[in-house]
Design an enzyme around this catalytic site. Structure first.
Site, PDB file in Angstrom:
ATOM      1  CG  HIS A  50       5.177 -11.066  92.126  1.00 59.41           C
ATOM      2  ND1 HIS A  50       5.755 -12.293  91.958  1.00 59.41           N
ATOM      3  CD2 HIS A  50       3.885 -11.301  92.418  1.00 59.41           C
ATOM      4  CE1 HIS A  50       4.855 -13.230  92.174  1.00 59.41           C
ATOM      5  NE2 HIS A  50       3.708 -12.656  92.456  1.00 59.41           N
ATOM      6  CB  CYS A  82       1.096   0.576  60.585  1.00 60.67           C
ATOM      7  SG  CYS A  82       2.379  -0.338  59.746  1.00 60.67           S
TER       8      CYS A  82
HETATM    9  C1  PEP Z   1       7.571   1.038  59.804  1.00 61.42           C
HETATM   10  O1  PEP Z   1       8.672   0.750  59.349  1.00 61.42           O
HETATM   11  O2  PEP Z   1       6.950   2.068  59.502  1.00 61.42           O
HETATM   12  C2  PEP Z   1       6.912   0.175  60.784  1.00 61.42           C
HETATM   13  C3  PEP Z   1       5.691   0.418  61.202  1.00 61.42           C
HETATM   14  O3  PEP Z   1       7.624  -0.861  61.282  1.00 61.42           O
HETATM   15  P1  PEP Z   1       8.729  -0.704  62.456  1.00 61.42           P
HETATM   16  O4  PEP Z   1       8.660   0.701  62.973  1.00 61.42           O
HETATM   17  O5  PEP Z   1       8.392  -1.717  63.475  1.00 61.42           O
HETATM   18  O6  PEP Z   1       9.990  -0.985  61.691  1.00 61.42           O
END
Ligand code: PEP
Ligand code: MG
Length: 507
Positions: free
Chosen positions: A183, A470
């Site tokens: 909540h 990423c």
């Molecule tokens: C990375 O290592 O670049 C990645 C995206 O994974 P994390 O930041 O979760 O280790």
């Protein structure tokens, strides 16, 4: 880079996700109120204080809107519970001071509610907040002094009642306890108060530390660098123009289904990194199959006809989990796929749960990848296990130099469907410098890191397979342009960075 980055569950409404402000640390349970003969507080004072609290909370309910009203009304009713008052009375007659009696009696009631489970268990946390407010009221201390400067409140836990009583200058909060469906989270969203809850290790934050709270990604940056703050400020100030086209899809890094919702609003055309570990953090036991199916389904439901790349649980040194046996060797001990392989029930349950969720949302394209893969044989073992499920594509993260040599990459691309480059880890292992020492995104834009990224992308192009990026630098416009020129198939960054990135990359 920040002194430290902590993670938890982000609680953000669509348009209020990021706050930068100084920390205000709240220490609960410090007031003692004497009720010895001849001293200040007797039973009548306690009764009056409970009654006044009830009235005050009813007024707050009257001034509130949405779900907050019901929550506050329920709190008000609890304050006039006869059994509760009898318990306080018994404790004071036995010699407890008023504060200890109130705290103990509310705690006993909280335990009873917690034992009932479900809805009642969620309410149990509220009682701690009311107890402390009643004690402050009795002691005639303001619950929190008002200040002009914007602050982020750091607390072990906060109840909905605490939220209804926050001073105006509190612009967000961080708690060690609590989750996304509590909540407190409901009220935080209703009041557009960004928060990160369930943050393991938030006790390291000191009064006056500068905090960058990113409720969209569930990250808390302690004393962030100037660069980090500038990037986030630019992102906050940027209006999203979703009609702007970019050369490659811009995906989001997310840690929860809720954050997925914010990512869509920030213009993400999919999820490039779903950090599933946030569901596992801070728990004694792994989340059950059903709980995982529920959470994964909620995320997939939001990305119908779009791509979601889910990463299996990635253990890290700063987020150890008591139910996992660490494995691996050298620098990578305790991390990634090796540890998952050493815990077969955990990895199998997770893949089954992802597959089940995917069967409910077949319109969402689901790719699954393994974290921190160090050798080809690890990649093979993962693919062998995962291929019995019907995921759309299977891949691995390349985030250690051993996996990024031309020979290994050409073999790797023969067996995987795709690769995602994790530059956060890759940079620390290529440059042999802990990631916590990177003071800005630019630190990772080192020639050695970029040339390693280039060779991974090149191997992917040769094999005709997608390579996504990423790590955090994917959200940094200059680096992002380089990666696009090198041939990256998509970029994935924190949702908060996407609007500014879209504008900079627009073709
Ligand atoms: C990375 O290592 O670049 C990645 C995206 O994974 P994390 O930041 O979760 O280790
Ligand atoms: Mg990583």
């Amino acid at each position: 880079m920040s002194e430290r980055v902590l993670v938890g569950t982000g609680v953000a409404s669509a348009d209020d996700g990021v706050v930068i402000a100084k920390a205000r640390v709240k220490i609960p349970g410090s007031i003692v109120l004497s009720n010895q003969p001849g001293e200040r507080f007797n039973l009548l004072d306690v009764k009056v204080a409970l009654q006044q609290m009830r009235e005050q909370i009813e007024i707050e309910a009257f001034d509130s809107h949405g779900e907050s009203v019901e929550i506050l009304r329920a709190m008000a009713i609890m304050l006039s519970d006869k059994e509760l008052f009898e318990e306080i009375k018994a404790r004071m007659i036995e010699g407890s001071d008023a504060a200890t009696a109130i705290r103990g009696s509310f705690a006993k009631f909280a335990r009873k509610l917690a034992d009932l489970g479900g809805y009642f268990a969620e309410r149990s946390n509220d009682l701690t907040g009311i107890a402390e407010r009643t004690i402050s009221h009795l002691a005639n201390e303001p619950a929190d002094e008002a200040e002009d400067e914007k602050k982020i409140l750091i607390a072990e836990s906060l109840s909905p009642v605490d939220l209804s009583n926050l001073p105006e200058n509190i612009a967000g909060f961080i708690t060690q306890q609590g989750g996304v469906s509590s909540h407190t989270a409901v009220m935080a969203r209703a009041n557009k108060l960004p928060a990160v809850m369930g943050v393991v290790g938030s006790g390291v934050i000191k009064d006056g530390d500068t905090i960058l709270l990113d409720a969209t990604s569930g990250q808390v940056f302690i004393n962030p660098s100037q660069d980090e703050m500038a990037n986030y400020r630019a992102a906050i100030a940027t209006e999203v123009d979703l009609s702007l086209e970019t050369p490659v899809p811009l995906l989001a890094n997310v840690g929860s289904a809720i954050e997925g919702g914010s990512a869509i609003k920030a213009g993400a055309s999919g999820v490039g990194l779903y950090r599933t570990e946030l569901l596992f953090l801070g728990r004694k036991d792994a989340p059950s199959f059903d709980e995982q199916v529920f959470e994964y389904s909620r995320l997939l439901a939001r990305f119908k006809n779009k791509l979601v790349i889910a990463r299996l649980l990635d253990l890290d040194f700063d987020k150890p989990l008591p139910f996992l046996k660490p494995a691996g060797s050298g620098d990578y001990f305790g991390r990634g796929l090796a540890t998952l392989m050493a815990n077969p029930e955990v990895i199998e349950t997770q893949m089954q749960a992802l597959a089940r969720a995917s069967s409910y949302y077949p319109e969402t394209e689901l790719w699954v990848m393994a974290p921190m893969v160090v050798t080809l044989s690890e990649a093979e073992q993962f693919l062998e296990m995962a291929k019995q499920y019907d995921f759309d594509k299977l891949g691995v993260m390349v985030e250690v130099p051993e996996l990024a040599t031309p020979q290994v990459l050409s073999e790797l691309f023969k067996i995987v469907d795709f690769v995602s480059i994790g530059t956060n880890d890759l940079a620390q292992y290529v440059l042999k410098r802990p990631r916590s020492t990177f003071r800005s995104l630019s630190d990772a834009k080192h020639p050695e890191v970029i040339s390693t990224v280039a060779s991974i992308i090149e191997a992917g192009i040769t094999a005709g397979k997608p390579v996504s990026l990423c790590g955090e630098i994917a959200g940094e416009p200059e680096a992002a342009k380089w990666f696009i020129d090198l041939g990256a198939s998509s970029l994935s960054a924190s949702g908060a960075l996407l609007p500014a990135l879209r504008q900079k990359l627009a073709v």
